[in-house]
Write a protein that holds these residues in place. Sequence first.
Motif, PDB file in Angstrom:
ATOM      1  N   LEU A  27       0.736  -0.914  -0.014  1.00  0.00           N
ATOM      2  CA  LEU A  27      -0.176  -0.095   0.400  1.00  0.00           C
ATOM      3  C   LEU A  27       0.802   1.293  -0.180  1.00  0.00           C
ATOM      4  N   LEU A  28       0.728   2.263  -0.797  1.00  0.00           N
ATOM      5  CA  LEU A  28       1.341   3.459  -0.894  1.00  0.00           C
ATOM      6  C   LEU A  28       0.086   4.611  -0.696  1.00  0.00           C
ATOM      7  N   PHE A  29       1.004   5.371   1.269  1.00  0.00           N
ATOM      8  CA  PHE A  29      -0.382   6.199   1.021  1.00  0.00           C
ATOM      9  C   PHE A  29       0.026   7.143   0.983  1.00  0.00           C
ATOM     10  N   ILE A  30      -0.447   8.359   0.255  1.00  0.00           N
ATOM     11  CA  ILE A  30      -0.479   9.851  -0.215  1.00  0.00           C
ATOM     12  C   ILE A  30      -1.230  11.101   0.788  1.00  0.00           C
ATOM     13  N   HIS A  31      -0.312  11.767   1.185  1.00  0.00           N
ATOM     14  CA  HIS A  31      -0.946  12.995   1.931  1.00  0.00           C
ATOM     15  C   HIS A  31      -1.986  13.607   1.262  1.00  0.00           C
ATOM     16  N   GLY A  32      -2.778  14.609   2.358  1.00  0.00           N
ATOM     17  CA  GLY A  32      -3.183  15.951   1.949  1.00  0.00           C
ATOM     18  C   GLY A  32      -2.564  17.107   1.915  1.00  0.00           C
ATOM     19  N   ALA A  33      -3.109  18.263   2.062  1.00  0.00           N
ATOM     20  CA  ALA A  33      -2.406  19.534   1.632  1.00  0.00           C
ATOM     21  C   ALA A  33      -1.960  19.963   3.422  1.00  0.00           C
ATOM     22  N   PHE A  34      -1.152  20.781   3.383  1.00  0.00           N
ATOM     23  CA  PHE A  34       0.098  21.512   4.775  1.00  0.00           C
ATOM     24  C   PHE A  34       0.465  19.609   5.798  1.00  0.00           C
ATOM     25  N   ALA A  35       0.256  18.813   5.045  1.00  0.00           N
ATOM     26  CA  ALA A  35       1.055  17.498   5.808  1.00  0.00           C
ATOM     27  C   ALA A  35       2.197  17.333   5.439  1.00  0.00           C
ATOM     28  N   GLY A  36       2.515  15.817   5.369  1.00  0.00           N
ATOM     29  CA  GLY A  36       3.113  14.663   5.294  1.00  0.00           C
ATOM     30  C   GLY A  36       3.234  13.289   5.200  1.00  0.00           C
ATOM     31  N   GLY A  37       4.424  12.717   5.524  1.00  0.00           N
ATOM     32  CA  GLY A  37       3.779  11.620   5.036  1.00  0.00           C
ATOM     33  C   GLY A  37       3.192  10.899   6.856  1.00  0.00           C
ATOM     34  N   TRP A  38       4.305  11.759   7.714  1.00  0.00           N
ATOM     35  CA  TRP A  38       3.844  11.681   9.306  1.00  0.00           C
ATOM     36  C   TRP A  38       2.573  11.027   9.163  1.00  0.00           C
ATOM     37  N   MET A  39       1.857  11.742   8.952  1.00  0.00           N
ATOM     38  CA  MET A  39       0.387  11.477   9.257  1.00  0.00           C
ATOM     39  C   MET A  39      -0.522   9.818   9.116  1.00  0.00           C
ATOM     40  N   TRP A  40       0.496   8.809   8.707  1.00  0.00           N
ATOM     41  CA  TRP A  40       0.042   7.489   8.351  1.00  0.00           C
ATOM     42  C   TRP A  40       0.836   7.074   9.310  1.00  0.00           C
ATOM     43  N   THR A  41       1.678   7.433   9.693  1.00  0.00           N
ATOM     44  CA  THR A  41       2.613   6.253  10.788  1.00  0.00           C
ATOM     45  C   THR A  41       2.787   5.949  12.234  1.00  0.00           C
ATOM     46  N   GLU A  42       1.313   6.082  12.973  1.00  0.00           N
ATOM     47  CA  GLU A  42       0.479   6.461  13.941  1.00  0.00           C
ATOM     48  C   GLU A  42      -0.596   5.650  14.144  1.00  0.00           C
ATOM     49  N   THR A  43      -1.239   5.462  12.445  1.00  0.00           N
ATOM     50  CA  THR A  43      -2.737   4.704  13.407  1.00  0.00           C
ATOM     51  C   THR A  43      -2.707   4.056  11.322  1.00  0.00           C
ATOM     52  N   PHE A  44      -3.213   4.149  10.548  1.00  0.00           N
ATOM     53  CA  PHE A  44      -3.255   3.053   9.367  1.00  0.00           C
ATOM     54  C   PHE A  44      -1.940   2.186   9.221  1.00  0.00           C
ATOM     55  N   MET A  45      -0.509   2.685   8.988  1.00  0.00           N
ATOM     56  CA  MET A  45       0.487   1.805   8.986  1.00  0.00           C
ATOM     57  C   MET A  45       0.794   0.594   9.861  1.00  0.00           C
ATOM     58  N   PRO A  46       1.036   0.875  10.505  1.00  0.00           N
ATOM     59  CA  PRO A  46       0.609   0.210  11.832  1.00  0.00           C
ATOM     60  C   PRO A  46      -0.014  -1.177  11.533  1.00  0.00           C
ATOM     61  N   TYR A  47      -1.003  -0.647  11.178  1.00  0.00           N
ATOM     62  CA  TYR A  47      -2.843  -1.234  11.501  1.00  0.00           C
ATOM     63  C   TYR A  47      -3.014  -2.413  10.327  1.00  0.00           C
ATOM     64  N   PHE A  48      -2.388  -2.158   8.876  1.00  0.00           N
ATOM     65  CA  PHE A  48      -2.378  -2.787   7.867  1.00  0.00           C
ATOM     66  C   PHE A  48      -0.971  -3.417   7.931  1.00  0.00           C
ATOM     67  N   ALA A  49      -0.217  -3.468   7.942  1.00  0.00           N
ATOM     68  CA  ALA A  49       1.253  -3.875   8.153  1.00  0.00           C
ATOM     69  C   ALA A  49       0.432  -4.884   8.913  1.00  0.00           C
ATOM     70  N   ALA A  50       0.305  -4.540  10.654  1.00  0.00           N
ATOM     71  CA  ALA A  50      -0.381  -6.299  11.319  1.00  0.00           C
ATOM     72  C   ALA A  50      -1.713  -6.944  10.561  1.00  0.00           C
ATOM     73  N   ALA A  51      -2.212  -6.734   9.129  1.00  0.00           N
ATOM     74  CA  ALA A  51      -3.050  -7.154   9.004  1.00  0.00           C
ATOM     75  C   ALA A  51      -2.064  -7.967   7.788  1.00  0.00           C
ATOM     76  N   GLY A  52      -0.876  -7.592   7.615  1.00  0.00           N
ATOM     77  CA  GLY A  52       0.068  -8.483   6.581  1.00  0.00           C
ATOM     78  C   GLY A  52       0.137  -7.685   4.950  1.00  0.00           C
ATOM     79  N   TYR A  53       0.255  -6.310   5.124  1.00  0.00           N
ATOM     80  CA  TYR A  53       0.254  -5.595   4.409  1.00  0.00           C
ATOM     81  C   TYR A  53       1.896  -4.138   4.258  1.00  0.00           C
ATOM     82  N   PRO A  54       2.290  -4.909   3.511  1.00  0.00           N
ATOM     83  CA  PRO A  54       3.415  -4.017   3.015  1.00  0.00           C
ATOM     84  C   PRO A  54       3.040  -3.050   2.932  1.00  0.00           C
ATOM     85  N   CYS A  55       3.448  -2.166   4.410  1.00  0.00           N
ATOM     86  CA  CYS A  55       3.149  -0.344   4.219  1.00  0.00           C
ATOM     87  C   CYS A  55       4.132   1.161   4.023  1.00  0.00           C
ATOM     88  N   HIS A  56       3.542   1.757   2.882  1.00  0.00           N
ATOM     89  CA  HIS A  56       4.083   3.155   2.777  1.00  0.00           C
ATOM     90  C   HIS A  56       4.364   4.081   2.533  1.00  0.00           C
TER      91      HIS A  56
END
Length: 269
Positions: A27-56
């Motif tokens: 999965l490749l996550f693309i952030h919104g305005a005023f933000a950065g890739g950091w917005m995915w690191t605390e919630t969605f990325m660990p969640y989906f990695a735990a479900a077996g999806y390599p996350c970037h």
Amino acid sequence: MQITSQQIAGREVFSCLPLKPSPRPPLLFIHGAFAGGWMWTETFMPYFAAAGYPCHALSLRGHGGSSGHEQINWLSVADYVDDVRSVIQGLAIDPVLIGHSMGGFIAQKYLEHHPARAVALLCSVPPQGLVAAQFHLMLQKPGIFLELNRILAGNYTDTDTLREALFAGEADPEMLQTWLSRMQNESQRAIWDMSMFSLPNLLHMRRPPMLIVGAQHDVLVPAFLVQTTAQTYGEPCHILPGMGHAITHEKDWPAAAGLVESWLAQLEG
């Protein structure tokens, strides 16, 4: 789950990988305005990695730890699309694209020239652009509208305004303060591109499987515009009850992640 970061073509890319090898697509996550890739690191990325999806998750140029901050006001949506393409070229397998807000618009523009395995649009700027959303915000929440224009001019907001703009439910004060410290100004050129000058060319777009998700109390991309996006692409519309624009960090964010996970499972089936 461990989050790592690296530079790919000058772009900051966060990764969170499953503990065991998995056949599931990245999965490749693309952030919104005023933000950065950091917005995915605390919630969605660990969640989906735990479900077996390599996350970037990338930080677009001029954002986060990526280069280009000095040119931020002149960066175009086309530049951001090139960033996505460059990161995808560095991955071994084509990912599913998951874009939030401006990131969803960038994913749509990516489809004009490149194929994708599948695309999830979360509270995304619609293919018709930002104008309707801007007028709606100006009429319904004029204070937030003015504050967003101050941020575009390089000024900064406070946690109360941030909460009103992004959240419908309770928001942890510490999390809000962290968001505030990480937020930045956005490219004015990119905002104009999303308003009218670089809208997706629907005739040239690839049409992979799509997931269209909005939030009931989103004041930045209201639910009726998410419904317009779904109608444009002939896809079902999923509106998350009780949530605001920042569905990745609302108290009930696992409901949003679970909806995306169910959709991914259907793709695999």
